[in-house]
Write an enzyme that holds these catalytic residues in place. Structure first.
Site, short mmCIF file in Angstrom:
data_model
loop_
_atom_site.label_atom_id
_atom_site.label_comp_id
_atom_site.label_asym_id
_atom_site.label_seq_id
_atom_site.Cartn_x
_atom_site.Cartn_y
_atom_site.Cartn_z
N GLU A 198 -11.69 24.13 7.78
CA GLU A 198 -12.85 24.88 8.28
C GLU A 198 -14.12 24.02 8.23
O GLU A 198 -14.90 24.10 7.28
CB GLU A 198 -13.06 26.17 7.48
CG GLU A 198 -14.21 27.01 8.04
CD GLU A 198 -14.55 28.24 7.20
OE1 GLU A 198 -15.33 29.08 7.67
OE2 GLU A 198 -14.03 28.34 6.07
N LYS A 242 -10.09 26.51 11.47
CA LYS A 242 -11.02 27.64 11.51
C LYS A 242 -12.38 27.09 11.92
O LYS A 242 -13.00 26.31 11.19
CB LYS A 242 -11.10 28.34 10.15
CG LYS A 242 -12.05 29.55 10.14
CD LYS A 242 -11.91 30.38 8.88
CE LYS A 242 -12.90 31.54 8.91
NZ LYS A 242 -12.72 32.46 7.75
#
Length: 299
Positions: free
Chosen positions: A176, A213
């Site tokens: 992420e 992500k």
């Protein structure tokens, strides 16, 4: 669910991942959004008990099931807690929801326009403890504030270094590197990140796969090459400060990307609600996010 069944859900499932991983620094804000003010607890233990009660209410709600929720990202304390009298990962798996664990320990100060992850001491021990509990994978967050090539390269290098450590334990890393959607250089940062991720993905060994992500890009479908990359199991999107309505509108424009929302999932929930109100509100949010994850638009 066995590991191969979890992998199949992550690769092909029609739904989204709920992010229930607010940590110590973000817990007061999450509780305030839930209708509990900072003066309503006396110490960290009480604060964490309140946030766990909120999460338990969510994951035991009848609408929180594998029908529309593919996975859930947990804070370490949540992983170690109970929901409905069962360990949280077990309770999720019984509902068809794949458990993930947030492993980062927060962010370093900004340098070169980015905030790297702080060191993660004891990560191998944590992973060795999480996997037998049924945790399928991890999530690790860093932040990009400016379109700085050196900074973005450092972010990606660090993320993949941690990802390889997770892969060594037979677990699935969710990488992420969040682009700040308020950045004046957002579009350029999105493009630099995409290209850096593609180079890093090409460097993975045969059999190594990750999930990504990412912030919803300024240009719809900018991340299509990542969605289609053979080393990427799934690309999921964070809401990044958008309201649920705005996040879902942007998500629906990005084909092949599903949600992994936190604030946008929880924004209408209040602890004062009775069970019927709570379940109805949560169910509406789940339906809306599921719709944007599975029914895409053009333009």
């Amino acid at each position: 669910m066995q590991h191969n069944e979890m992998m199949e859900r992550m690769r092909h499932g029609q739904g989204f991942i709920a992010a229930l991983d607010q940590s110590g620094g973000s817990t007061p804000k999450a509780l305030k959004g839930y209708g509990i003010e900072e003066g309503d607890w006396s110490d960290d233990q009480e604060m964490f008990a309140l946030i766990h009660a909120m999460r338990e209410r969510i994951v035991t709600s009848p609408c929180f099931s594998g029908e529309k929720v593919l996975g859930a990202i947990l804070f370490e304390r949540t992983m170690d807690g109970q929901a409905g009298g069962k360990p949280v990962p077990e309770a999720l798996i019984e509902r068809g929801v794949v458990p993930f664990l947030k492993i980062d320990k927060g962010l370093e100060d900004e340098a070169n326009g980015v905030q790297l992850m702080k060191p993660i001491p004891g990560l191998d021990d944590l992973l060795a403890r999480a996997k037998p509990l049924g945790v399928f994978g991890t999530k690790e967050r860093s932040v990009i504030n400016l379109a700085n090539p050196a900074g973005i390269a450092a972010i990606v290098e660090q993320q993949f270094e941690v990802a390889r450590q997770v892969l060594a334990h037979g677990m699935m890393p969710i990488i992420e590197p969040e682009v700040n959607i308020k950045s004046a250089e957002r579009g350029a940062a999105d493009a630099l990140l995409r290209d850096a991720l593609l180079r890093a993905l090409d460097g993975l060994a045969d059999g190594e796969e990750v999930m990504l992500k990412l912030s919803l890009p300024e240009e719809a479908n900018l991340f299509a090459p990542l969605v289609g990359h053979p080393r990427v199991v799934r690309v999921v999107a964070l809401s990044g400060g958008y309201s649920r309505a705005d996040a879902c509108r942007e998500l629906a424009r990005n084909h092949g990307v599903i949600a992994s929302f936190s604030r946008a999932l929880l924004e209408d929930l209040r602890h004062q609600m009775d069970d019927q109100e709570f379940d109805s509100s949560l169910g509406s949010a789940i339906d809306e996010i599921h719709g944007a994850s599975t029914a895409k638009v053009t333009g």
